[in-house]
Design an enzyme around this catalytic site. Sequence first.
Site, short mmCIF file in Angstrom:
data_model
loop_
_atom_site.label_atom_id
_atom_site.label_comp_id
_atom_site.label_asym_id
_atom_site.label_seq_id
_atom_site.Cartn_x
_atom_site.Cartn_y
_atom_site.Cartn_z
N LYS A 1 0.71 -1.12 -0.09
CA LYS A 1 -0.06 0.01 0.00
C LYS A 1 0.84 1.17 -0.23
O LYS A 1 1.90 1.19 0.71
CB LYS A 1 -1.06 0.06 1.21
CG LYS A 1 -1.97 -1.06 1.40
CD LYS A 1 -2.95 -0.87 0.47
CE LYS A 1 -4.12 -2.10 0.38
NZ LYS A 1 -5.15 -2.05 -0.51
N GLU B 1 -1.54 -0.13 -8.87
CA GLU B 1 -3.06 -0.22 -8.75
C GLU B 1 -3.75 0.97 -8.24
O GLU B 1 -3.38 1.63 -7.17
CB GLU B 1 -3.14 -1.61 -7.86
CG GLU B 1 -4.42 -1.77 -7.62
CD GLU B 1 -4.68 -3.08 -6.68
OE1 GLU B 1 -3.87 -3.85 -6.35
OE2 GLU B 1 -5.82 -3.15 -5.88
N LYS C 1 -12.83 -8.69 -7.99
CA LYS C 1 -13.13 -9.02 -6.99
C LYS C 1 -14.68 -9.40 -6.97
O LYS C 1 -15.26 -8.55 -7.52
CB LYS C 1 -12.97 -8.17 -5.59
CG LYS C 1 -11.57 -7.64 -5.47
CD LYS C 1 -11.51 -6.63 -4.47
CE LYS C 1 -10.12 -6.30 -4.27
NZ LYS C 1 -9.92 -5.17 -3.21
MG MG Z 1 -6.69 -2.40 -4.43
#
Ligand code: MG
Length: 386
Positions: free
Chosen positions: A172, A223, A272
Site C-alpha cells: 500500500k 494499482e 473481486k
Molecule cells: Mg486495491
Amino acid sequence: MDAEDRSFELEQLRLLEIRLSLREPFHSATGVVAARRVLLVEIEPRDAAPVWTECVALESPHYTPECFETAWLALRDWLAPRVLGQEMESPLELAALLAKGVRGHEMARAAIEMGAWTLLAERWGQSLSTVLGGSRQRVGTGIALGLEKEPAVLVDKARKAIERGYQRLKVKIEPGRDVDFLLSLRQAVGDAVSIVADANSAYAAVDWEIFERLDTLGLTMIEQPLEWNDLVQHARLQERLETPLCLDESVTDLGRAREMVELRAARVLNLKPGRVGGLGSAKAIHDLCFERQIPVWCGGMLETGIGRAYNVALASLPNFSRPGDLSPSERYWQQDIVWPHWTMDGEGWVDVPTAPGLGVEIDVERIEALKVREEVLRARNRVTGP
Ligand code: MG
C-alpha cells in the site's frame, strides 16, 4: 432440489454479524481496519441444505460507496424480498432479479448471488471451481502489506513474506510513503521479486513527478492510483507510463470493464466478486479480459475463510494468471470460521478444493458464539407452517 429439476427457490435468508479481530491492524491510504465486522448470510433453499456466503462490505464507505450498514439494509429491505419465495432457473436469473431497478449495492447483491452458485455446485455434485469453469488445481498467492511508519519495517515484513513463500509483494502506498519506501524495498529484495504498489486512489494526475519515479522501480503494476471512478485520467496516465496500471475500485460491472478496455485505462485488472455484484458478473468480466488479453487477478477484502472460498474458486479460471491476495487464514485470523483453515505451501500455492460445493466446512458453532446481531428473512405472504 433434485438433479433433474433446474429450478431452485430460496426460503429463508439469515443475516448475521460477527466480529473478528485481525492479528494486526491493516493500514491503507483510505483507512485502518483493526477488527472486522463481518456480514454473513446463511441461505436456506427449499429442499436442500443451507449454504453460506460473506458480504465483503467494509465498515465505512472508504473503498466503494457501500458499507456494512448499507449492505445490511439493502439485503433486508430491497434484495431479499425480490428473491425469497421466487422460483428461479439459474444464478444468472437470480442476479438479474437482484439488479433490476437497483443501482449499486454490488457487494450486497453478490452476497446472495454467490450462494446460488454454491447451491448449483452442490446439486451437480461438483466443486464451485468446476461449475464456474475453473481450470487450475492451485492458485498463486501474493501478500498485501499495509502502510508502515518506516521503510525498515516494510522491508522486514516483506523479507518474512518472501521466506514464507509468497509469490509477490503488494504494498500500500500514499503520498509521503511511496517512492522512498519502494526504493528501499527494491534494494533489499532485489530485481527478481514482483512488487505491486496499491494506491487506493491516493493520487491525482498532477502528481506526475511521483509517477515518473515510480516508473523507474521495476514495479509489476501500479494499482488504482487515481480517483476511484475516473477512467479517463487513468487512461491518460497509462499512456505516459511504462509500468502497467491495474484497476480495482473503478470497475464495478461488465460495462465499466468494457470502458476500461476501450479507453485503455489499465493493462491489468484486479477482479473481486463482491465489487462487481457476484460471480456471474466476475466471470463475464474475466471472459472479456481474456479475449482482450488483459490478465486478471483476485484481490482481497480481508475476508474470512468463507469469502476466501469464493475467491479461490473464481481465481481458478484460466485468465487469473497473476498471483491473487489469497493469503492463508493464519495471515489475518487467530482462528478462522471454516474447516480446514486455508493454507499455503512454501512456494505460495493454495489448493483449489475439489469436493462438491464450496469445499470447506462452515464452523457454525463458532459463528454462533461470535454472533452479535442476527435477522431472519422469509418470503412475505408465504404460509410457513408445518
Ligand atoms: Mg486495491
